[in-house]
Design a protein around this motif. Sequence first.
Motif, PDB file in Angstrom:
ATOM      1  N   GLN A 213       0.837  -1.206   0.000  1.00 20.14           N
ATOM      2  CA  GLN A 213       0.000   0.000   0.000  1.00 20.14           C
ATOM      3  C   GLN A 213       0.868   1.251   0.000  1.00 20.14           C
ATOM      4  OE1 GLN A 213      -3.532   0.363   2.075  1.00 20.14           O
ATOM      5  NE2 GLN A 213      -3.936  -1.844   2.299  1.00 20.14           N
ATOM      6  N   ALA A 214       1.980   1.182   0.755  1.00 17.38           N
ATOM      7  CA  ALA A 214       2.878   2.346   0.859  1.00 17.38           C
ATOM      8  C   ALA A 214       3.468   2.684  -0.501  1.00 17.38           C
ATOM      9  CB  ALA A 214       3.991   2.045   1.860  1.00 17.38           C
ATOM     10  N   ASP A 215       3.890   1.648  -1.218  1.00 13.75           N
ATOM     11  CA  ASP A 215       4.499   1.888  -2.526  1.00 13.75           C
ATOM     12  C   ASP A 215       3.475   2.502  -3.479  1.00 13.75           C
ATOM     13  OD1 ASP A 215       7.025   1.093  -1.905  1.00 13.75           O
ATOM     14  OD2 ASP A 215       6.732  -0.994  -2.546  1.00 13.75           O
ATOM     15  N   VAL A 216       2.198   2.050  -3.412  1.00 16.62           N
ATOM     16  CA  VAL A 216       1.173   2.601  -4.291  1.00 16.62           C
ATOM     17  C   VAL A 216       0.978   4.091  -3.986  1.00 16.62           C
ATOM     18  CG1 VAL A 216      -1.288   2.593  -4.831  1.00 16.62           C
ATOM     19  CG2 VAL A 216      -0.018   0.447  -4.724  1.00 16.62           C
ATOM     20  N   ARG A 217       0.884   4.391  -2.705  1.00 14.78           N
ATOM     21  CA  ARG A 217       0.665   5.797  -2.331  1.00 14.78           C
ATOM     22  C   ARG A 217       1.835   6.655  -2.813  1.00 14.78           C
ATOM     23  NH1 ARG A 217      -2.038   3.307   2.086  1.00 14.78           N
ATOM     24  NH2 ARG A 217      -4.265   3.799   1.812  1.00 14.78           N
ATOM     25  N   SER A 218       3.034   6.060  -2.799  1.00 16.40           N
ATOM     26  CA  SER A 218       4.205   6.851  -3.195  1.00 16.40           C
ATOM     27  C   SER A 218       4.200   7.152  -4.694  1.00 16.40           C
ATOM     28  CB  SER A 218       5.494   6.102  -2.841  1.00 16.40           C
ATOM     29  OG  SER A 218       5.649   4.984  -3.697  1.00 16.40           O
ATOM     30  N   LEU A 219       3.356   6.439  -5.437  1.00 16.31           N
ATOM     31  CA  LEU A 219       3.336   6.669  -6.884  1.00 16.31           C
ATOM     32  C   LEU A 219       2.618   7.963  -7.244  1.00 16.31           C
ATOM     33  CD1 LEU A 219       2.528   3.099  -8.297  1.00 16.31           C
ATOM     34  CD2 LEU A 219       4.692   4.351  -8.445  1.00 16.31           C
ATOM     35  N   THR A 220       1.809   8.463  -6.341  1.00 19.77           N
ATOM     36  CA  THR A 220       1.059   9.672  -6.660  1.00 19.77           C
ATOM     37  C   THR A 220       1.306  10.759  -5.635  1.00 19.77           C
ATOM     38  OG1 THR A 220      -1.155  10.596  -6.907  1.00 19.77           O
ATOM     39  CG2 THR A 220      -0.961   8.637  -5.539  1.00 19.77           C
ATOM     40  N   SER A 221       1.288  11.967  -6.134  1.00 16.62           N
ATOM     41  CA  SER A 221       1.531  13.088  -5.233  1.00 16.62           C
ATOM     42  C   SER A 221       0.241  13.492  -4.524  1.00 16.62           C
ATOM     43  CB  SER A 221       2.069  14.278  -6.031  1.00 16.62           C
ATOM     44  OG  SER A 221       1.226  14.484  -7.138  1.00 16.62           O
ATOM     45  N   ASP A 222      -0.884  13.164  -5.109  1.00 16.96           N
ATOM     46  CA  ASP A 222      -2.178  13.572  -4.554  1.00 16.96           C
ATOM     47  C   ASP A 222      -2.928  12.353  -4.047  1.00 16.96           C
ATOM     48  OD1 ASP A 222      -4.681  14.516  -3.969  1.00 16.96           O
ATOM     49  OD2 ASP A 222      -5.270  14.779  -6.088  1.00 16.96           O
ATOM     50  N   PRO A 223      -2.934  12.104  -2.743  1.00 26.06           N
ATOM     51  CA  PRO A 223      -3.595  10.904  -2.205  1.00 26.06           C
ATOM     52  C   PRO A 223      -5.083  10.891  -2.555  1.00 26.06           C
ATOM     53  CG  PRO A 223      -2.371  12.095  -0.507  1.00 26.06           C
ATOM     54  CD  PRO A 223      -2.366  12.977  -1.710  1.00 26.06           C
ATOM     55  N   GLY A 224      -5.665  12.062  -2.770  1.00 26.25           N
ATOM     56  CA  GLY A 224      -7.094  12.122  -3.094  1.00 26.25           C
ATOM     57  C   GLY A 224      -7.434  11.522  -4.447  1.00 26.25           C
ATOM     58  N   SER A 225      -6.443  11.382  -5.318  1.00 26.94           N
ATOM     59  CA  SER A 225      -6.726  10.870  -6.661  1.00 26.94           C
ATOM     60  C   SER A 225      -6.687   9.356  -6.729  1.00 26.94           C
ATOM     61  CB  SER A 225      -5.702  11.443  -7.655  1.00 26.94           C
ATOM     62  OG  SER A 225      -4.455  10.823  -7.432  1.00 26.94           O
ATOM     63  N   LEU A 226      -6.326   8.689  -5.653  1.00 27.35           N
ATOM     64  CA  LEU A 226      -6.277   7.225  -5.672  1.00 27.35           C
ATOM     65  C   LEU A 226      -7.670   6.635  -5.769  1.00 27.35           C
ATOM     66  CD1 LEU A 226      -3.642   6.478  -2.871  1.00 27.35           C
ATOM     67  CD2 LEU A 226      -3.427   5.973  -5.310  1.00 27.35           C
ATOM     68  N   SER A 227      -7.780   5.533  -6.489  1.00 27.21           N
ATOM     69  CA  SER A 227      -9.039   4.784  -6.527  1.00 27.21           C
ATOM     70  C   SER A 227      -8.925   3.676  -5.484  1.00 27.21           C
ATOM     71  CB  SER A 227      -9.249   4.168  -7.904  1.00 27.21           C
ATOM     72  OG  SER A 227      -9.161   5.158  -8.897  1.00 27.21           O
ATOM     73  N   TYR A 228     -10.096   3.090  -5.170  1.00 24.50           N
ATOM     74  CA  TYR A 228     -10.061   2.020  -4.169  1.00 24.50           C
ATOM     75  C   TYR A 228     -10.869   0.832  -4.653  1.00 24.50           C
ATOM     76  CZ  TYR A 228      -7.708   5.088  -0.969  1.00 24.50           C
ATOM     77  OH  TYR A 228      -6.765   5.887  -0.398  1.00 24.50           O
ATOM     78  N   VAL A 229     -10.415  -0.339  -4.259  1.00 21.12           N
ATOM     79  CA  VAL A 229     -11.126  -1.556  -4.652  1.00 21.12           C
ATOM     80  C   VAL A 229     -11.294  -2.424  -3.415  1.00 21.12           C
ATOM     81  CG1 VAL A 229      -9.008  -2.808  -5.284  1.00 21.12           C
ATOM     82  CG2 VAL A 229     -11.192  -3.492  -6.290  1.00 21.12           C
TER      83      VAL A 229
END
Lengths: 610, 248, 173
Positions: A213-229
């Motif tokens: 999960q940490a690595d995924v979050r590090s891929l984007t600068s804006d945590p709000g733009s992440l999708s969730y499944v």
Amino acid sequence: MGRVLLVGRLAVRDLRRRPTETALLLLAIMAATTTLTLGLVLRDAAGDPYVSTREATSGPDVVAGVGRLAQLPGLEDLARGDGVAGHSGPYPVAPAKLEASGRVSDVQAVGRDAATASVDQPEVTQGSWVGDGGVVVEAAFATALGVRVGDPVTLDGRSFRVVGVAVTAAMAPYPGTSCLVAVGCMSGAVSGDIAAGLPPGLLHNPGLVWLTQADVRSLTSDPGSLSYVMNLKLTHPDEARAFVGANPPAGRDAPRLTAWQDILEDATEVAGDSQILLLIGAWLLGLLAVATLSVLVGGRMADQTRRVGLLKAVGGTPSLVAAVLLAEYVLVAVVAAAAGLAVGSVTAPSLTESSAGLVGGAGTPSMTVSTAGVVTAVALAVAVVATVVPAVRAARSSTVKALADSPRPPRRVGWLIAISARLPVPLLLALRVAARRPRRVVLAVAGVAITVSGIYVVLVLNAFLSTQPLAGGYDAAQVELLRQVLLVWMVILLCLAAVNAVVITWATVLDNRRSSALARALGATPGEVSTALAAAQVLPALAGALLGAFPGGFALFAALNAITGGDGDRATLPSLWQLLTVVLATVLVVAALTAVPARLGGRRPVTEAL
Amino acid sequence: MSNAADTSVLRARGLRKDYGRGEGLVRAVDGVDLDVGPGETVAVMGPSGCGKSTLLHLLGGLDRPSGGEVVLNGRRIDDIGEKALARMRRTAVGFVFQAFHLMEELTALENVELSALLAGRSPRAARRRAEELLDQVGLAGRARFLPSALSGGQRQRVAVARALSNEPLVVLADEPTGNLDSAATLDVLHLFESLHESGQTLVIVTHDTRIAATADRLISMRDGAFVDETRLTGGTTGRLGALAGLED
Amino acid sequence: MQQEVVLAMLAKEPSHGYQLRARLRDALGPLGDAMNAGQVYVTLARLERAGLLAVSEEGADRSDRKVYALTPKGQQRVAEWIAEVAWPRPDLAEFHLKLIAAAAAGLADPLTIVDTQRRELLRRLRDAQRAAMAEPDRSDAALLLEGIVLRLQADLRWLEACEKNWTPRRSGS
């Protein structure tokens, strides 16, 4: 015991007396049984891997996703809803560009825990599960991209190492991947000018990778733009579709749900398509085999009648006679069924290999008892059908008549004889040769028409596969697979069609031995007689080829579309010149195949036949 | 051979046909010389297996000799190609076979016109000629019958009509009465007699003494070679009474 | 001409000599042509002398005006003749012995004799056949000629057998 021995001996003797005919008989039944085996094996192979994958990975009953962080509460509500027995996630999903050994592909990166999840824990087939800096690649995607455990990859420029390859039941294998990210995805080939009009960031045929999960979050600068499944386990898995229907996406913020049955359909699409192709192939081959058999059995009939008379004259009962005839064909059918099952099960794995995205997909498709039973039953049915007429005839005919054995008298088609009188000598003879056995001509026309219909469909599918390889959600490997399936049945179809043409010509040559010799005694040249014998095959072949191109092939393709639910609009129908080429080639091939027996028949010394 | 070679329609010199080789060599025809003059009827007789059918096949170009020559109407036919041979057969030779060899699915009329069609005559001319010939052999009323509906004698008459279709130089008949009973034989005898009277050249191979006796010349064949020749013309009329027991 | 034949031809009804001859001609066809008219009258005279025929004169005294009728004795003779089973003997033994003698004494080649004989028989066959074909179908004379043809054929077949028997064995056949 003595009786059984006698029946067996008579049957084997008769088969050995005519080795060529026996071989052709065997070949014809075998082609049908092989294709049938492939069709049936693939049907089983298509459903099995997904089910076993689902079991191995505690596959979800429903997959739910939302586009951004703000919508997360919707997922949490769902997890607490009625009928939900358990869940895993929600897990963050980020779009990314993956680069591995020079190849670049869009991916959806799902952030997972290192710990085992109770629902949808992807089954690692190679390497290990996710850890910081380590990426696990979905199996079909890994195969398509050519990455292995240990390979270095970059995600949006950041370096990772492939630590594992895994399969999941939560999503169809690449490229059937469903879209989890908010920017959206598209599949299929995209030409330059269309690509220019697309929104930026849209994922193109994305693959699936798992990170922490940490690595995924590090891929984007804006945590709000992440999708969730989130993966849900229901108390009643069979009602997953009803559950999805009860929770319709109410507005933009509501979660999108997918039932496992829908994933299954996506996952087995390719195998299903191959199976349909094979079953249609089996149908065509079955029809051809029946045509070949009719000619072979019909040709033997006169001979059989005489044997029956002999057997009865020395004291054989009608049932003994029937038993001998049955034993002959059953023997051939059993051998053909066994050979068909063997060839079918050896060939089948090469047609199912690339369902690598699922557990067990790479294994040998199982040969079930029911498959073997069905194939053997069909072969035996053919044998029985072939035996019934002579056996019944044997039981009913008088011994004296059977011994007198007048061969099946030729038919008289008066108008054709009248018309042919106005044609040049080779055509005159050809039409009369054809008119003597109208049933055989119909079989020849049907055989060629069936073959050409098959070629027509192959042309359509081939054009479809080469111009729009990804349109149907097929990746290169799958296109390759479908091509292989097409190739397999095309080869069998052509072989059987060739056998059919040779059998019919040979039967015609034998049948016309007398009348050819007579025509020559009356002054027809060997060339004219050979041409006539060949033309008697080529004319029906031309008719068959034309019928096969239209309406045969067109109708077959329409039927194929109706069965698969595909839309024919995307397919390019063969062009006129392609069809003309096919027709011309068919006629040439038939002419070549028939030339040898016809020439042999036309040159044989006149005095020998008279 | 009383006919001068240059006037003969059909001529053979040193004709030979071998089957097999080495120990199993069989001389089916062994050095036959033959001249058939125009309008002449020649019968070749001999026990079965003496090579007479083979001889007929060689004379008609159905088979090729192992040696010697066959000259038909002044032209050698033993060394010409299959195609030329076929052309020669369709115009110069008419065959009549023991087993009739009619096409079962064609009517009497269609069987007769077949050889004319093969020879490239127009359908109309072929039809007219066939009707004429069937009338000549007394089967005008049966023109539309299939062979299976005709008696043996009638079938052979159809076959004779077919052989005459292209006005051949010579008609070659192989045991024309071999499959017929005595009444039907008489039928065919009458037909051959009238052919003879109309000046048709005929070569008949047979072991039926009856049909052989209609010939001008009778040749006996044994083991592939001619052993005796009888001129039957110039009769013994007046002595028939003795044969019936009327004279002592 | 056998006396019984002439006698039997008169059994139907008393007839003139010329009527009798016409009846014979019908029955014999071309064979009757060779018949000598005088022969019939000689036979009639013999039969009259033997008491088998009775003669009544009609009109003038020319022999043609005589009407011949069977006497009871003549009728009995005809009945006996009809019942007879005699059959002309084929004279095969003579020819057979000729071949044997010729071969044994080296007088001639038996095959030459057979061939010569066959030629003769074939000529006769041809004549008989020609004559038969010239007769209208189913006439009495045609039947007689058919009989001649069939007998000649039988003789020719026997000659064939003789030929086979006297042909020295050749190598390979």
